[in-house]
Design a protein around this motif. Sequence first.
Motif, short mmCIF file in Angstrom:
data_model
loop_
_atom_site.label_atom_id
_atom_site.label_comp_id
_atom_site.label_asym_id
_atom_site.label_seq_id
_atom_site.Cartn_x
_atom_site.Cartn_y
_atom_site.Cartn_z
N THR A 31 0.85 -1.19 0.00
CA THR A 31 0.00 0.00 0.00
C THR A 31 0.88 1.24 0.00
OG1 THR A 31 -1.69 -1.19 1.23
CG2 THR A 31 -1.85 1.20 1.18
N SER A 32 0.64 2.12 -0.93
CA SER A 32 1.45 3.33 -1.06
C SER A 32 0.83 4.48 -0.28
CB SER A 32 1.60 3.73 -2.53
OG SER A 32 0.33 3.97 -3.11
N GLY A 33 1.66 5.47 0.00
CA GLY A 33 1.18 6.67 0.70
C GLY A 33 1.15 6.49 2.20
N THR A 34 0.51 7.45 2.84
CA THR A 34 0.40 7.44 4.30
C THR A 34 -0.59 6.37 4.75
OG1 THR A 34 0.85 9.81 4.34
CG2 THR A 34 -0.07 8.85 6.33
N LEU A 35 -0.23 5.65 5.78
CA LEU A 35 -1.09 4.60 6.32
C LEU A 35 -1.94 5.16 7.45
CD1 LEU A 35 1.50 1.68 6.45
CD2 LEU A 35 -0.03 2.32 4.58
N TYR A 36 -3.26 4.94 7.37
CA TYR A 36 -4.18 5.49 8.36
C TYR A 36 -4.87 4.37 9.14
CZ TYR A 36 -3.71 9.96 5.95
OH TYR A 36 -3.21 11.11 5.40
N MET A 37 -5.27 4.70 10.34
CA MET A 37 -6.03 3.77 11.17
C MET A 37 -7.38 3.49 10.51
SD MET A 37 -5.19 5.63 14.83
CE MET A 37 -6.19 4.50 15.78
N GLY A 38 -7.81 2.22 10.55
CA GLY A 38 -9.05 1.82 9.92
C GLY A 38 -8.90 1.50 8.45
N GLN A 39 -7.71 1.60 7.90
CA GLN A 39 -7.46 1.36 6.49
C GLN A 39 -7.01 -0.09 6.28
OE1 GLN A 39 -4.25 3.75 5.04
NE2 GLN A 39 -4.40 3.03 2.92
N ASP A 40 -7.38 -0.67 5.13
CA ASP A 40 -6.88 -1.98 4.74
C ASP A 40 -5.50 -1.82 4.12
OD1 ASP A 40 -9.22 -3.07 5.62
OD2 ASP A 40 -10.10 -3.33 3.63
N ILE A 41 -4.55 -2.59 4.62
CA ILE A 41 -3.15 -2.48 4.18
C ILE A 41 -2.72 -3.81 3.57
CG2 ILE A 41 -0.78 -2.03 4.91
CD1 ILE A 41 -1.90 -0.40 7.21
N GLU A 42 -2.03 -3.74 2.45
CA GLU A 42 -1.55 -4.94 1.77
C GLU A 42 -0.05 -5.13 2.03
OE1 GLU A 42 -2.53 -4.69 -2.35
OE2 GLU A 42 -4.62 -5.28 -2.04
#
Length: 218
Positions: A31-42
Amino acid sequence: MELLTCIGLIGIKLVLVTSEVLPPPQLSVMTSGTLYMGQDIELQCTAPGDYPEGTFYLYSHSTGERLQTVHAPETKHSVTFTIETTYTTKSMEYVCMYESYVGTELQESEVSSVLSLTLHVPVWVFVVVGLAGLVILVASVLVTLYLVRRNKKKKQEQRDKDSIWIDQNITADWPVGNRNMVFSSNSTSKTDISNTHPSNMDSPSENGLALPFSTFRT
């Protein structure tokens, strides 16, 4: 005898080969960019190219719990894990490993390096929290003003009641015949002026005494 010895050495060599640990994979963020809480991350776990079609495992580094298991497709040596994050966790750490066949034996790999993720709070969370705080503040102010005005109104009503002088006991019990009573300033006795001789009416002034009159309204 020499043949048996060679066969034995070959067997020992095969046992050593089949019991070795496979090289560790690499774990990275897809997953590119800033990682946020509640987001699905690969996350991607990649094994060396010599070990395709393996079975990959994702673990929590802090607890050691196995989170996901994914089988690599034919001729592929990497898989993708999808992580569902929450709004209560700001950082996470993961590791992965794989299993692959070497000949006819299924072998495990070493564990990958630890992948640390830091999650940021979404902007909309700040907006919601700010609006909620503003609503609470406004509600508190309105309630305070209401209570102050209500107390002020009650005090004003009480003052209005206290300013009105009505003695119901006197008006109800006072005899009709005593309405013309006069009281002397130097005596507690009372005189009924309705039955007094007119000549006596002038005596107070002659004696220098002024008799006050009290008139009560019924």
